[in-house]
Structures are given as structure tokens and as C-alpha cells.
Design an enzyme around this catalytic site. Structure first.
Site, mmCIF file in Angstrom:
data_model
loop_
_atom_site.group_PDB
_atom_site.id
_atom_site.type_symbol
_atom_site.label_atom_id
_atom_site.label_comp_id
_atom_site.label_asym_id
_atom_site.label_seq_id
_atom_site.Cartn_x
_atom_site.Cartn_y
_atom_site.Cartn_z
ATOM 1 N N ASP B 35 4.271 -9.651 -53.074
ATOM 2 C CA ASP B 35 3.544 -9.755 -54.339
ATOM 3 C C ASP B 35 3.259 -11.203 -54.701
ATOM 4 O O ASP B 35 3.896 -12.126 -54.191
ATOM 5 C CB ASP B 35 4.392 -9.175 -55.478
ATOM 6 C CG ASP B 35 4.531 -7.672 -55.366
ATOM 7 O OD1 ASP B 35 3.752 -7.063 -54.625
ATOM 8 O OD2 ASP B 35 5.423 -7.128 -56.033
ATOM 9 N N LYS B 57 -0.418 -8.114 -56.100
ATOM 10 C CA LYS B 57 -0.190 -7.229 -57.225
ATOM 11 C C LYS B 57 0.479 -8.016 -58.343
ATOM 12 O O LYS B 57 1.366 -8.818 -58.120
ATOM 13 C CB LYS B 57 0.740 -6.110 -56.756
ATOM 14 C CG LYS B 57 0.718 -4.880 -57.587
ATOM 15 C CD LYS B 57 1.555 -3.823 -56.883
ATOM 16 C CE LYS B 57 2.295 -3.002 -57.894
ATOM 17 N NZ LYS B 57 3.363 -3.724 -58.569
ATOM 18 N N MET B 172 7.202 -9.717 -68.811
ATOM 19 C CA MET B 172 5.750 -9.899 -68.898
ATOM 20 C C MET B 172 5.308 -9.874 -70.351
ATOM 21 O O MET B 172 4.372 -9.175 -70.736
ATOM 22 C CB MET B 172 5.029 -8.826 -68.070
ATOM 23 C CG MET B 172 5.306 -8.994 -66.584
ATOM 24 S SD MET B 172 4.755 -7.598 -65.565
ATOM 25 C CE MET B 172 6.062 -6.401 -65.862
#
Lengths: 226, 226
Positions: B35, B57, B172
Site C-alpha cells: 500500500d 490503496k 485517518m
């Protein structure tokens, strides 16, 4: 000059789940102060000349002598030793790290923390499972089911624990499992909610039982004492 | 015969936070599918001959092509390759591991998971802090503040998030921080509740801002874009 204290997470038991950083700290230590939950195979990775001091602390159990442990690590560091305080799992999660850091700071002893694999991560990995799923479990929460007397804590947030869109991981849950499951069902968690009870995570004798919260509430499907 | 897929947690970025087991898997891989969140220093630890495939991703962001990733790892394993699917942090926590495991199983491809240090553990360690305290935070919960469109998820359990006796870790969280903080305060979390916003955890450019939930709700004290 003063030594230092490095609080190191040992992970759940399998020595392969130590981090490279934890390994380096073990190999640089003068003294290793370790808990009951740290396995012999992990202690074998330490520098041969390092002294090993077992403090026999049992997480949130009744036998804690946290003040004695604080005094021990501080005194060793003040005597110039490089102290590794080795804890099962991750020091940040139910490890009483805050109290040990505070004791070091009050005494002017340099202190650092090295994270470890928490038992929840290793348990999920061993089941090839996630703790979250974007459609089914958008929140994961960790609690301990032991207060300082070994009983189920009084102040549980049952609304948070009964949320069917969360995954709940219960650390040290065996003794109070049936009582906790009963409260969760009474608070609205569907009784067919899946439960996996796992003992000795990541060790050769890991054992797991797949059940439901309703069955655990009824006192069946619990793992045996390890 | 078929190869296999090993889903490996790379931790938050510092290569020293890889586990010994993750290191061994990297050194045994034919192909590494990684990733955006995996750092170059970690990829350097892999076997020199291993092919590296960047799938770009971005966690729960809008650019996910999860079906393509599933098909890629399955096809590589069916072609006989030993595939390491390398993910930032811990595969069990906001990593979409369940979907990759399911794809492997449907195709008859052997699959295993190796846990990693989740960012919450590394962040706490870097602050010398605990995520729990037996008197102040008996529950720790992890959420992501991104739904599949990059917005704050609709279905947040605000009662659980506004509990002053819990530590909440938001993965996040930058883009929606102010909106989430506003909801938490509106739901009853005291506005002087401490907040630490941390970016690039465990990396050389780690940055942190100490604030309160009230100030974050007002849109101040957020870390800059990294």
C-alpha cells in the site's frame, strides 16, 4: 550518571511477535524487570549477562504491588543500570505504563516506551479475521473485565458495549465472562452475536471456543482455565 | 502447486517496528503487494529478488480498488507465487483484511495473517502515554473518520464517542477532524477534553499538536497536511 528505563512491549507470547526494536532493547539491557505474562522463550532472547527480575504482576489482578515496581525500576536506573521493563502485549493497553512513566519522571530518570503487538491484534490474526469491517464493525473497543479486586468493573459503559456495530475485545475476561455477557445482552446486544473466547494467544497451547453472547451469558462455552 | 498469500502488518512506518515474523515473511516472499502507507525503508528489508507491486490503496479513501487487489493476490498465488500482502499498521484494524481473506478462500488459496503494530500503539509510545488508565480511561476505542467517499461516516455511535471515561483513537482523522470534534462536543464530551493530533507516526517527520476537543471543533490546532 543515571541509567534509563525502557518500557518494552513483549507482545502476547510468541517470541516471533517481538518487534526488531524490542529485540534490540533486550540485547542492550543490564536488567530486565518482567511480568508473569512474559514467556521464557522471550527472556532467552535477552543479553546473556542481563539480570532477570520477575515482579509477578498479574495485570489488573489483586496481587499488584505497583508502587514496589515503580520504586524498583527507578532505583535500578538511579544506580546507573539500563533497565528494560518488559510487559506482555502493548504497554499502552491495560499495562499501567502511565504510572511507571510518572514515577521515572518524578525521579529524574530518562524513560522511553517501545510498543508491542497487543493481544487483540494477534488473536485476530490467528483467526484470519479483522476487528473492523467497513459494513459491519466501524468501531473496535478494548476493555478489561477485571477491576482492582478481580471483579467486573462497576462503571462499564453498557450502551457502548451493546452496540451491534462495534467489535468488543475483552482483556482478562475469563473470570467475569458470564456476568459481563449477561449485562451486554440485558443492554440490548442480540443474543446470537458471535463470540470467540481465546486463551494463550499466539502460544503453542492457544485454545479457542466459538460461541454466542447468549451462550456465554448462560455460562456455557467458556474456555477452561489455562 | 498453488502458492500462498501472507497478509502482513508493516506497522506505522519505522522499520524497527516490524515484528521478527513479518521480517521473515518479507525475506521469503516472491512478490510483495504493498500500500501507499508502507515506507521505502520497509520495502528495502525484503528479499532482493522479490518483485514489488504498489497498489496505491489509501485506506478508506476514494481511490480503493479492492476487487482488483483481491484478484491480483489470488492470481499471483494460483500461479505458484509466495505473495506477501503488506499493509500499513495492523491488518485487523481498518485494513480490509476480511475481504482479502475471503477472496483467497473462495479461490482455494492458502492464506495466513501476521499482526503488526497498530498506529495507536506507536503513537502512545512516542508520547510515553497509555491509552488506558485504571482510574480515568477504562475503555479505548478506535474509529476511522473516513467513509468510502472520504466523508465522516453517518453511523457513528456518538454516545460511545462522547464518554469521558474512554480514550478514542481516530484513524485517518485529519480531513474530518473539526466536524467529528463538533459532534463529540454536541454529544456531551467536555470541551476541555485533551486531544493530541499526530501525523506520520513513528517516522522521522512525525509531528504532533496538543489541543482540546473544543479547539479542534473550532477548526484550530490541526496538524498541517503532511
Amino acid at each position: 550518571g543515571p541509567g534509563e528505563v525502557v518500557i518494552v512491549g513483549a507482545g502476547p507470547g510468541d517470541p516471533e511477535l517481538l518487534t526488531l526494536k524490542a529485540m534490540r532493547e533486550l540485547q542492550a539491557a543490564d536488567v530486565i524487570v518482567y511480568d508473569r505474562l512474559v514467556t521464557p522463550a522471550i527472556l532467552e532472547l535477552a543479553r546473556r549477562e542481563a539480570r532477570r527480575v520477575h515482579v509477578g504482576k498479574e495485570g489488573h489482578g489483586a496481587s499488584c504491588r505497583q508502587d514496589d515496581i515503580n520504586a524498583l525500576i527507578v532505583d535500578l536506573a538511579l544506580a546507573g543500570e539500563r533497565v528494560v521493563r518488559l510487559k506482555g502485549g502493548d504497554p499502552a493497553i491495560f499495562g499501567r505504563t502511565g504510572e511507571e512513566v510518572a514515577a521515572c519522571r518524578e525521579a529524574g530518570v530518562p524513560v522511553r516506551v517501545v510498543p508491542g503487538i497487543t493481544t487483540a491484534s494477534a488473536a485476530a490474526a490467528s483467526l484470519n479475521a479483522s476487528l473492523t469491517h467497513r459494513d459491519h464493525a466501524q468501531r473496535v473497543q478494548f476493555i478489561t473485565a477485571h477491576d482492582r479486586h478481580g471483579d467486573l468493573p462497576e462503571s462499564l459503559n453498557l450502551a457502548a458495549l451493546a452496540d451491534p456495530l462495534a467489535t468488543t475485545v475483552v482483556y482478562m475476561g475469563r473470570r467475569t465472562a458470564s456476568k459481563l455477557a449477561t449485562r451486554m445482552v440485558e443492554s440490548g446486544l442480540p443474543s446470537d452475536t458471535p463470540v470467540v473466547a481465546i486463551s494463550n494467544v499466539s502460544r503453542d497451547d492457544q485454545d479457542s471456543v466459538h460461541s454466542t453472547i447468549g451462550n456465554v451469558a448462560r455460562g456455557i462455552d467458556l474456555p477452561e482455565d489455562g
